[in-house]
Design a protein around this motif. Structure first.
Motif: not given
Length: 292
Positions: A269-284
């Motif tokens: 739930x750390x903002x930067x980590x959540x943002x990166x997980x969302x980006x990875x999920x979308x592109x992977x």
């Protein structure tokens, strides 16, 4: 009792998990003598023997086994505090550590991470190519891209898709040796594979196939495939971007490789980590669906 440096407890906990001074040193990025010295210092400070040494490695004493869950929890909390402190301000540069398998980390993630860095200039990425999941448990990595569902209770995972694993060959190899017409015809060709991987594919092992080019590293296998050393397997979505790789027996998918994004529950739930997980999920997810 003197105050004990938490780094000593960390060396102790990792030595318990790995059962080896050399493996603990490798996991912590230090040397075997340093780990041995730290454990000896800890034993002197608490007045207890924590390990017995045997030919098979370190054997924790009963006292050590009672302490290791507490030490591991303490280390996790300390690492969580550091991560949260470093990400307290969105305006400050934040470094996020990602770990992935070697082929995925070297071939799939770089363009995805490059687009992320364009959008988020205040974030830096540290990428480690490693298959171990313990680096997420111990907070050495914030996010892992893995190919199996996490089973550890402290880890959170989301499956974002899967890609088929199919056979390919360089067009120069096919021009020299021809295209096999069926699975049985593979016996007449050079095979690029890991022996360990091959044993997991009954359809191929029943033919008695042995690798002509055997390598236990997927990056080495991919390099041999690109060099035209024979017929080998590859992620179909990755091979589709290779102009010189031609599908062999395209109707056969010999395995399916799932993609999971994994993080520690305390960090997701750390903002930067959540943002990166969302980006990875979308592109992977888009990578996995490339051939659909």
């Amino acid at each position: 009792m003197d105050k004990i440096d938490w780094h000593l407890w960390r060396s102790f906990a990792v030595a318990c998990r790995t059962g080896s001074l050399s493996e603990a040193a490798r996991a912590l990025g230090t040397t075997q003598p340093t780990i041995s010295r730290q454990i000896a210092q800890l034993e002197r400070t608490i007045g207890q023997t924590l390990f017995s040494r045997s030919q098979s490695g370190l054997v924790p004493t009963d006292h050590a086994l009672a302490l290791v869950p507490i030490a591991s929890n303490m280390i996790e909390q300390a690492n969580t505090l550091e991560r949260l402190a470093r990400s307290a301000s969105a305006a400050e540069v934040t470094t996020l550590a990602i770990t992935a398998s070697r082929v995925t980390g070297a071939e799939v993630l770089p363009p995805i991470l490059a687009s992320f860095l364009e959008i988020h200039p205040a974030i830096r990425i540290k990428l480690s190519l490693d298959d171990a999941v313990e680096n997420v448990l111990e907070r050495d990595a914030d996010i892992a891209v893995r190919h199996t569902e996490p089973t550890q209770k402290d880890l959170w995972g989301r499956r974002v898709g899967a890609v088929p694993i199919k056979l390919y060959a360089h067009r120069d190899y096919i021009s020299r040796h021809g295209m096999p017409c069926d699975v049985a015809a593979l016996t007449q060709h050079r095979l690029i594979a890991s022996s360990a991987h091959l044993r997991q594919v009954p359809e191929l092992t029943r033919l008695g196939l042995q690798p002509t080019f055997d390598c236990d590293d997927d990056v080495g296998l991919l390099a041999a495939l690109r060099a035209g050393a024979g017929i080998g397997y590859c992620q179909a979505s990755l091979a589709s971007e290779e102009r010189n790789l031609i599908p062999v027996l395209p109707g056969h998918a010999f395995a399916v490789l799932p993609f999971w994004i994994v993080a520690h529950y305390d960090l997701r739930e750390i903002p930067a980590i959540r943002i990166l997980m969302h980006h990875l999920g979308k592109h992977l997810g888009a990578y996995c669906n490339r051939l659909m």
